[in-house]
Scaffold this motif. Sequence first.
Motif, PDB file in Angstrom:
ATOM      1  N   LYS A 169       0.814  -1.215   0.000  1.00  0.00           N
ATOM      2  CA  LYS A 169       0.000   0.000   0.000  1.00  0.00           C
ATOM      3  C   LYS A 169       0.847   1.264   0.000  1.00  0.00           C
ATOM      4  O   LYS A 169       0.565   2.224  -0.717  1.00  0.00           O
ATOM      5  N   GLY A 170       1.906   1.259   0.831  1.00  0.00           N
ATOM      6  CA  GLY A 170       2.767   2.431   0.893  1.00  0.00           C
ATOM      7  C   GLY A 170       3.433   2.724  -0.439  1.00  0.00           C
ATOM      8  O   GLY A 170       3.528   3.879  -0.856  1.00  0.00           O
ATOM      9  N   LEU A 185       2.296   1.925  -3.408  1.00  0.00           N
ATOM     10  CA  LEU A 185       1.273   2.442  -4.319  1.00  0.00           C
ATOM     11  C   LEU A 185       1.030   3.935  -4.082  1.00  0.00           C
ATOM     12  O   LEU A 185       0.964   4.721  -5.026  1.00  0.00           O
ATOM     13  N   VAL A 186       0.896   4.302  -2.825  1.00  0.00           N
ATOM     14  CA  VAL A 186       0.639   5.708  -2.505  1.00  0.00           C
ATOM     15  C   VAL A 186       1.815   6.577  -2.951  1.00  0.00           C
ATOM     16  O   VAL A 186       1.625   7.662  -3.521  1.00  0.00           O
ATOM     17  N   CYS A 187       3.034   6.079  -2.737  1.00  0.00           N
ATOM     18  CA  CYS A 187       4.226   6.818  -3.177  1.00  0.00           C
ATOM     19  C   CYS A 187       4.294   6.925  -4.699  1.00  0.00           C
ATOM     20  O   CYS A 187       4.949   7.823  -5.235  1.00  0.00           O
ATOM     21  N   SER A 188       3.628   6.006  -5.392  1.00  0.00           N
ATOM     22  CA  SER A 188       3.593   6.055  -6.859  1.00  0.00           C
ATOM     23  C   SER A 188       2.603   7.090  -7.371  1.00  0.00           C
ATOM     24  O   SER A 188       2.441   7.256  -8.580  1.00  0.00           O
ATOM     25  N   GLY A 189       1.922   7.769  -6.434  1.00  0.00           N
ATOM     26  CA  GLY A 189       0.990   8.827  -6.820  1.00  0.00           C
ATOM     27  C   GLY A 189      -0.346   8.324  -7.306  1.00  0.00           C
ATOM     28  O   GLY A 189      -0.973   8.946  -8.171  1.00  0.00           O
ATOM     29  N   VAL A 190      -0.834   7.198  -6.725  1.00  0.00           N
ATOM     30  CA  VAL A 190      -2.033   6.564  -7.256  1.00  0.00           C
ATOM     31  C   VAL A 190      -3.331   7.246  -6.831  1.00  0.00           C
ATOM     32  O   VAL A 190      -4.342   7.149  -7.520  1.00  0.00           O
TER      33      VAL A 190
END
Length: 572
Positions: free
Chosen positions: A229-230, A232-237
Amino acid sequence: MRREIIFLQDSRKPIEPKPTLTQSIESLSSLISLTHSIRVFAVKWQLIRNKLEELKSGLVSAEDLDENPAVSGLIRAVMATVAESFDLARSCVDLSYSGKLLMQSDLDIVLGKFDLHLKSLNEIYCSGMLTPGHALIVSKPGIGACKDDLRFYVKDLLTRMKIGDIDMKRQALVSLLAVVREEDKYVKIVVEIGEVLGVLVGFLDTPEPGIQELSAKVISVVAGFDLCKGTLVCSGVIAPLVRVLECGSAAGKEWAARCLNKLTQNADNAWSVSAHGGVTALLMICSGECSTAEMIGPSCGVLRNLVGVEEIKRFMVEEGVVSIFVKLVRSKDDMVQMNAMEFLQAIASGDEITRQMVIKEGGICALLKILDPLSAQSNKSREVALRAIENLFFSSASCINMLVNFGFLELLVHYLRKGEASVQEIALKVASRLCSTSAEAKKLLGVAGFMAEFVKFLDAKSFEVREMAAEALSSMVMVPKNRKRFVQEDQNIGFLLRLLDPEDGNPAYKKFLLSTLTAITSCNSGRRKIVNSGYLKNIEKLADAEVSDAKKLVRKLSTNRFKSMLSGMWHS
């Protein structure tokens, strides 16, 4: 293999035939293999190897198009760079290079050339010259394949997603979705090869609905793993997911909401969703006349995750969320109903103002409508409705009075008598909880006939159900009028005494039964029926076993008036 030599009419210099696509693929494979033996400039060579693998996958897809001028030109350029790279690779393997800075510069130049080759190949694909009919699909690795094979397969799919046309991108996404659903190892590889997530996130903004939906599905699978999850969030999702909620297709909105539902289980991500306008978008879906149940369900879930942040919760309330969700409780779709009921419980928990808003918007009537035996509701919806009524309205005497006035007790006793097993058990829990709210509630339950229903559950198969019924009955008989009603039924006392089997290993259950019997000794007819029941031996054995509640009951019964009737009983 014999190599032909061709002579031009105006020159006697030999011209070697142009390299073929197959030769270029073989050369790339050889170079990739050689790079694995290099121990210096590891980071640079890893970057080059990544480009080589992408380029190889793209050229494999272009097989049988050697005669295409654009492809032929690209092949010549690739082969020249590969030859240059072989020289650099051998120098690194043999440690025969002249200087580190010069070698690093040469490697950067080669890396840039391969990047240009990939861009050229991408342009060829985008032009439509290469179609899926010409593509050679790399086979999915079999069961037990090594990690390198899995990585190669995912990288091949990545290449197709990057440089393929729409159909090829779609096919690659379908294949990627299949493997991440099938095996967790692929999810880890997708996260390790960070570029895959970048491409997937980018696809969320594509105008192609099919690509958008498939990307959201793959991301949803990845979001199901806490460790991912982290990343993904760092990927700007989050921002593109919110944009899909705002203007994506119906299926796109559904899967975007599913992704956000998983991501917002971590409260740290709630602010990010709100900051990008996610709350407004979700409320629009939940209130939209054209929204489907598939879209509304996960959207409710996201909003439920967000109510834990007080500022976001207040914003929702100001935006009319209570009215929206009371309306959803009246939906004809079971899943929408259940999601709406669970959301209302979450947003009104510990909040009297919001709870009053639920009542004002008609929440009580909407929930009772689901409990109507004549309505076509599922048992699951009725279970959720019963729990919602308990959680929302049992903390207030005025709310309980409203429930009674609207016929809640009649509905509750109906499900105790005739409900399906699962609904019946929830009804018992709700009735038991209602008993504990006030003496007035106990009186109302007594008048409505609940004690007889509690007695029926005392010998249920489930120990939990027995104990719950025994506790509720024990609470009910604390009210004098209820004690009289209970004693008037001749079979009640004998039944309780028979259930006090010393062999029964449930001490809490016995405690509540003994408490009920002790309470009814306050009236003469109750004591007389206990003594005449024929089951006094059960109390005697429990008292002999030092069960304190049994000993107290014996003392109650051992008054002067009853001593002669209790000859032979144990006396404390």
